[in-house]
Write a protein that holds these residues in place. Structure first.
Motif, PDB file in Angstrom:
ATOM      1  N   ARG A 142       0.836  -1.207   0.000  1.00 42.82           N
ATOM      2  CA  ARG A 142       0.000   0.000   0.000  1.00 42.82           C
ATOM      3  C   ARG A 142       0.869   1.255   0.000  1.00 42.82           C
ATOM      4  O   ARG A 142       0.624   2.194  -0.763  1.00 42.82           O
ATOM      5  N   LEU A 143       1.894   1.282   0.841  1.00 43.30           N
ATOM      6  CA  LEU A 143       2.766   2.457   0.925  1.00 43.30           C
ATOM      7  C   LEU A 143       3.566   2.651  -0.361  1.00 43.30           C
ATOM      8  O   LEU A 143       3.829   3.778  -0.773  1.00 43.30           O
ATOM      9  N   LEU A 144       3.928   1.553  -1.009  1.00 46.50           N
ATOM     10  CA  LEU A 144       4.566   1.655  -2.328  1.00 46.50           C
ATOM     11  C   LEU A 144       3.611   2.310  -3.317  1.00 46.50           C
ATOM     12  O   LEU A 144       4.015   3.099  -4.172  1.00 46.50           O
ATOM     13  N   LEU A 148       5.952   6.007  -1.740  1.00 46.92           N
ATOM     14  CA  LEU A 148       6.977   6.170  -0.715  1.00 46.92           C
ATOM     15  C   LEU A 148       8.230   5.375  -1.065  1.00 46.92           C
ATOM     16  O   LEU A 148       8.147   4.289  -1.646  1.00 46.92           O
ATOM     17  N   SER A 149       9.368   5.894  -0.683  1.00 51.65           N
ATOM     18  CA  SER A 149      10.643   5.206  -0.892  1.00 51.65           C
ATOM     19  C   SER A 149      10.811   4.131   0.177  1.00 51.65           C
ATOM     20  O   SER A 149      10.078   4.106   1.179  1.00 51.65           O
ATOM     21  N   LEU A 183       5.080  -2.956  -8.562  1.00 47.43           N
ATOM     22  CA  LEU A 183       4.389  -3.188  -7.291  1.00 47.43           C
ATOM     23  C   LEU A 183       3.483  -1.996  -6.959  1.00 47.43           C
ATOM     24  O   LEU A 183       2.343  -2.176  -6.522  1.00 47.43           O
ATOM     25  N   ALA A 184       3.990  -0.777  -7.176  1.00 47.44           N
ATOM     26  CA  ALA A 184       3.195   0.425  -6.903  1.00 47.44           C
ATOM     27  C   ALA A 184       1.955   0.456  -7.783  1.00 47.44           C
ATOM     28  O   ALA A 184       0.851   0.764  -7.315  1.00 47.44           O
ATOM     29  N   ARG A 185       2.124   0.118  -9.055  1.00 46.14           N
ATOM     30  CA  ARG A 185       0.983   0.096  -9.986  1.00 46.14           C
ATOM     31  C   ARG A 185      -0.048  -0.932  -9.543  1.00 46.14           C
ATOM     32  O   ARG A 185      -1.251  -0.685  -9.565  1.00 46.14           O
ATOM     33  N   SER A 190      -5.272  -2.340  -7.545  1.00 46.95           N
ATOM     34  CA  SER A 190      -6.069  -3.173  -6.637  1.00 46.95           C
ATOM     35  C   SER A 190      -6.890  -2.328  -5.680  1.00 46.95           C
ATOM     36  O   SER A 190      -7.724  -2.852  -4.955  1.00 46.95           O
ATOM     37  N   GLY A 191      -6.636  -1.031  -5.672  1.00 49.71           N
ATOM     38  CA  GLY A 191      -7.404  -0.143  -4.798  1.00 49.71           C
ATOM     39  C   GLY A 191      -6.865  -0.033  -3.394  1.00 49.71           C
ATOM     40  O   GLY A 191      -7.512   0.533  -2.524  1.00 49.71           O
ATOM     41  N   LEU A 192      -5.672  -0.554  -3.143  1.00 48.24           N
ATOM     42  CA  LEU A 192      -5.130  -0.485  -1.786  1.00 48.24           C
ATOM     43  C   LEU A 192      -4.927   0.953  -1.328  1.00 48.24           C
ATOM     44  O   LEU A 192      -5.038   1.247  -0.144  1.00 48.24           O
ATOM     45  N   THR A 193      -4.655   1.845  -2.254  1.00 48.03           N
ATOM     46  CA  THR A 193      -4.467   3.235  -1.865  1.00 48.03           C
ATOM     47  C   THR A 193      -5.786   3.939  -1.606  1.00 48.03           C
ATOM     48  O   THR A 193      -5.806   5.050  -1.089  1.00 48.03           O
ATOM     49  N   ALA A 194      -6.897   3.289  -1.963  1.00 48.35           N
ATOM     50  CA  ALA A 194      -8.215   3.875  -1.718  1.00 48.35           C
ATOM     51  C   ALA A 194      -8.774   3.451  -0.376  1.00 48.35           C
ATOM     52  O   ALA A 194      -9.597   4.109   0.193  1.00 48.35           O
ATOM     53  N   SER A 195      -8.304   2.331   0.128  1.00 42.51           N
ATOM     54  CA  SER A 195      -8.920   1.760   1.321  1.00 42.51           C
ATOM     55  C   SER A 195      -8.365   2.348   2.596  1.00 42.51           C
ATOM     56  O   SER A 195      -7.305   2.929   2.618  1.00 42.51           O
ATOM     57  N   GLU A 196      -9.137   2.198   3.649  1.00 38.42           N
ATOM     58  CA  GLU A 196      -8.691   2.607   4.978  1.00 38.42           C
ATOM     59  C   GLU A 196      -8.460   1.345   5.805  1.00 38.42           C
ATOM     60  O   GLU A 196      -8.819   1.245   6.958  1.00 38.42           O
ATOM     61  N   LEU A 197      -7.824   0.352   5.158  1.00 37.53           N
ATOM     62  CA  LEU A 197      -7.621  -0.935   5.800  1.00 37.53           C
ATOM     63  C   LEU A 197      -6.495  -0.884   6.827  1.00 37.53           C
ATOM     64  O   LEU A 197      -6.467  -1.655   7.762  1.00 37.53           O
ATOM     65  N   PHE A 198      -5.568   0.028   6.623  1.00 42.31           N
ATOM     66  CA  PHE A 198      -4.401   0.084   7.488  1.00 42.31           C
ATOM     67  C   PHE A 198      -4.204   1.480   8.022  1.00 42.31           C
ATOM     68  O   PHE A 198      -4.499   2.454   7.368  1.00 42.31           O
ATOM     69  N   VAL A 199      -3.653   1.560   9.199  1.00 45.23           N
ATOM     70  CA  VAL A 199      -3.234   2.837   9.736  1.00 45.23           C
ATOM     71  C   VAL A 199      -1.780   2.663  10.162  1.00 45.23           C
ATOM     72  O   VAL A 199      -1.476   2.479  11.335  1.00 45.23           O
ATOM     73  N   PRO A 200      -0.845   2.658   9.186  1.00 44.03           N
ATOM     74  CA  PRO A 200       0.552   2.417   9.510  1.00 44.03           C
ATOM     75  C   PRO A 200       1.167   3.555  10.295  1.00 44.03           C
ATOM     76  O   PRO A 200       0.694   4.661  10.244  1.00 44.03           O
TER      77      PRO A 200
END
Length: 200
Positions: A142-144, A148-149, A183-185, A190-200
């Motif tokens: 998700r962070l990728l 993020l580096s 991986l970022a693409r 997959s929508g991981l950047t849209a979700s609020e599944l994680f709060v890292p």
């Protein structure tokens, strides 16, 4: 209906009151655990993993009971999806539910503005091709997706750069992806950047 939905990226299916598909467009097949085969005549339990099917069946039943609209968002078939279930009575007097499954890729970085107010978060996510990933690997992926580096991810997760690199290598091997940009693409698609599944 075939003509109206043939070129849509959105999956559309018509279910009877026993939750079996009586019609679907081609795009709806992506939600099936077996997308190489037709979905017509199959029930929601045939199409989705068991625990996902049970929750989705409850949304169908809620729509049928109220003869109203139920909106849900969450991971479905490995993509962040907005689902709409609308019950109606057909010309033959039979109750049916129209299911519309829309992947939301364009709004992936702006989840709050993209989610309709009346939509609720599904409790069960269908990770599908991302199911083999650990929670930490999903966080890294998700962070990728946010660009993020490796160093920034290490700082965010309070891990070493070497640990993050190991997670990236594991992600590449599990997802058959060769580099960080792929991986970022994948994370965005997959929508991981849209979700609020994680709060890292």
């Amino acid at each position: 209906m075939d003509v109206l939905s043939s070129d849509a990226r959105t999956g559309v299916a018509l279910f009877d009151s026993k939750l079996s598909v009586v019609w679907s467009n081609e795009a709806y097949r992506r939600v099936s655990v077996d997308p190489d085969h037709a979905v017509v005549g199959r029930s929601v339990w045939d199409l989705l993993p068991r625990v996902v099917a049970e929750e989705r069946a409850s949304f169908f039943q809620e729509s049928l009971a109220s003869m109203g609209l139920v909106r849900v968002h969450g991971m479905l078939a490995g993509s962040w999806t907005f689902s709409t279930y609308r019950a109606f009575v057909g010309l033959d007097g039979a109750r049916r539910v129209l299911a519309v499954e829309s992947e939301q890729l364009e709004s992936a970085c702006h989840p709050r503005s993209a989610v309709p107010e009346s939509s609720r978060r599904a409790r069960v996510d269908d990770w599908r091709h991302l199911d083999s990933l650990t929670e930490r690997e999903r966080q890294v992926l998700r962070l990728l997706g946010f660009g993020l580096s490796t160093q920034q991810i290490a700082d965010r997760l309070k891990r070493s750069v070497k640990t993050v690199q190991s997670h990236r290598e594991a992600l590449g091997a599990k997802l058959s992806v060769r580099n960080k940009s792929e991986l970022a693409r994948l994370a965005v698609c997959s929508g991981l950047t849209a979700s609020e599944l994680f709060v890292p």
